[in-house]
Design a protein around this motif. Structure first.
Motif, short mmCIF file in Angstrom:
data_model
loop_
_atom_site.label_atom_id
_atom_site.label_comp_id
_atom_site.label_asym_id
_atom_site.label_seq_id
_atom_site.Cartn_x
_atom_site.Cartn_y
_atom_site.Cartn_z
N ARG A 110 0.81 -1.22 0.00
CA ARG A 110 0.00 0.00 0.00
C ARG A 110 0.85 1.27 0.00
O ARG A 110 0.59 2.20 -0.77
N GLY A 111 1.88 1.33 0.85
CA GLY A 111 2.69 2.53 0.93
C GLY A 111 3.39 2.85 -0.38
O GLY A 111 3.39 3.99 -0.85
N LEU A 112 3.98 1.82 -1.00
CA LEU A 112 4.70 2.02 -2.26
C LEU A 112 3.74 2.35 -3.39
O LEU A 112 4.01 3.23 -4.22
N GLY A 113 2.59 1.65 -3.40
CA GLY A 113 1.61 1.92 -4.44
C GLY A 113 1.05 3.34 -4.34
O GLY A 113 0.88 4.02 -5.36
N ASP A 114 0.75 3.77 -3.11
CA ASP A 114 0.23 5.14 -2.93
C ASP A 114 1.28 6.18 -3.31
O ASP A 114 0.95 7.22 -3.88
N TRP A 115 2.54 5.89 -2.99
CA TRP A 115 3.61 6.82 -3.35
C TRP A 115 3.68 6.98 -4.87
O TRP A 115 3.80 8.10 -5.37
N LEU A 116 3.59 5.87 -5.60
CA LEU A 116 3.68 5.92 -7.05
C LEU A 116 2.48 6.67 -7.64
O LEU A 116 2.63 7.51 -8.53
N LYS A 117 1.28 6.40 -7.10
CA LYS A 117 0.08 7.03 -7.65
C LYS A 117 0.00 8.52 -7.31
O LYS A 117 -0.67 9.28 -8.02
N ASN A 118 0.68 8.94 -6.26
CA ASN A 118 0.64 10.34 -5.85
C ASN A 118 1.78 11.17 -6.42
O ASN A 118 1.90 12.36 -6.10
N LEU A 119 2.63 10.57 -7.23
CA LEU A 119 3.68 11.34 -7.88
C LEU A 119 3.05 12.36 -8.83
O LEU A 119 1.94 12.17 -9.33
N PRO A 120 3.76 13.45 -9.11
CA PRO A 120 3.27 14.38 -10.15
C PRO A 120 3.07 13.61 -11.46
O PRO A 120 3.80 12.65 -11.75
N PRO A 121 2.06 13.99 -12.24
CA PRO A 121 1.72 13.22 -13.45
C PRO A 121 2.91 12.92 -14.36
O PRO A 121 3.10 11.78 -14.77
N TYR A 122 3.73 13.95 -14.66
CA TYR A 122 4.85 13.72 -15.57
C TYR A 122 5.82 12.70 -14.98
O TYR A 122 6.27 11.78 -15.67
N THR A 123 6.12 12.83 -13.67
CA THR A 123 7.06 11.90 -13.03
C THR A 123 6.51 10.49 -13.04
O THR A 123 7.23 9.51 -13.30
#
Length: 245
Positions: free
Chosen positions: A95-108
């Motif tokens: 969950r933590g890693l997945g949320d981090w990836l989904k919350n990155l700025p769109p371009y990143t």
């Protein structure tokens, strides 16, 4: 053909209000493509080398692991892999890693997903080249290393892999060129690389010929730089009389 050429449109400010011209959009797309190609290539070379070695080891379970990797990633269309990495993988991660990836700025987020998609896919192709390169070497080289007291890992590191990589530089160059062209698929998940920026430019200017001529020249330039780079690597590492040099 009733088409009104207008090369000057490339120097006009973009209609979105950004401090850029349409040519600036294309240049940004070129840089995105170049960085994506370089990072995905580094990942592909690392992953492909590891699994290529696994496919030549005496342990049948490690060989099977390498075979599974190749069978999966070589046989799924690249565009499907992009969608899987973008839509599915974040949901399967902790969950933590997945949320981090989904919350990155769109371009990143688009860029990170594109690097992994291209890198892992191309790695499955490089894996087979590394395996073929190792298997093409005389068996006596491996036996000689073990007879000298090297461990199997040291034999690969100091004897087999240095010769293998020198031998397979030509097909590795081809994969480097292919990965630069496959980077265009990244636009399907939102990354505005070179071809994505060109389509956006067409939407705003209705000048498709100018846009895609510039894109073509951009890919030609990128591929020329790749060929020159790999030619330099080949000349720096060649051993006289070695196959492939």
């Amino acid at each position: 053909m009733d088409y009104k050429w207008n090369w000057a449109v490339l120097l006009q400010p973009v209609a979105t209000g950004e401090p850029s011209t349409y040519l600036g959009w294309l240049f940004t797309g070129f840089l995105n493509t170049a960085f994506l190609t370089a990072l995905a290539w580094i990942l592909a070379l690392a992953v492909g080398s590891v699994f290529g070695v696994l496919r030549t080891l005496p342990n049948k379970y490690l060989r099977a692991l390498g075979t599974i990797y190749v069978s999966i990633f070589r046989n799924i269309p690249l565009i499907v892999q992009f969608f899987i990495w973008y839509f599915v993988v974040p949901e399967l991660l902790p969950r933590g890693l997945g949320d981090w990836l989904k919350n990155l700025p769109p371009y990143t987020q688009f860029f990170v997903v594109s690097v992994f998609s291209l890198g892992i896919y191309t790695g499955s192709r490089i894996c087979e080249q590394v395996r073929a390169g190792i298997n093409s070497l005389p068996r006596g080289q491996r036996y000689a290393g073990l007879a000298m007291g090297f461990t199997l890992l040291q034999t690969y590191r100091y004897i087999l892999l240095p010769v293998t990589f020198r031998t397979i530089i030509p097909p590795l160059t081809s994969e480097f060129l292919i990965i630069s062209k496959n980077s265009a698929v990244a636009s399907t998940i939102g990354l505005l690389e070179l071809s994505g920026q060109a389509r956006q430019l067409v939407d705003y200017t209705a000048q498709p010929y100018e846009s895609f001529i510039c894109v073509t020249l951009g890919y030609v330039l990128l591929n020329f730089l790749i060929i020159r780079l790999m030619g330099w690597v080949r000349n720096r590492t060649k051993v006289p009389g070695l196959l492939g040099n």
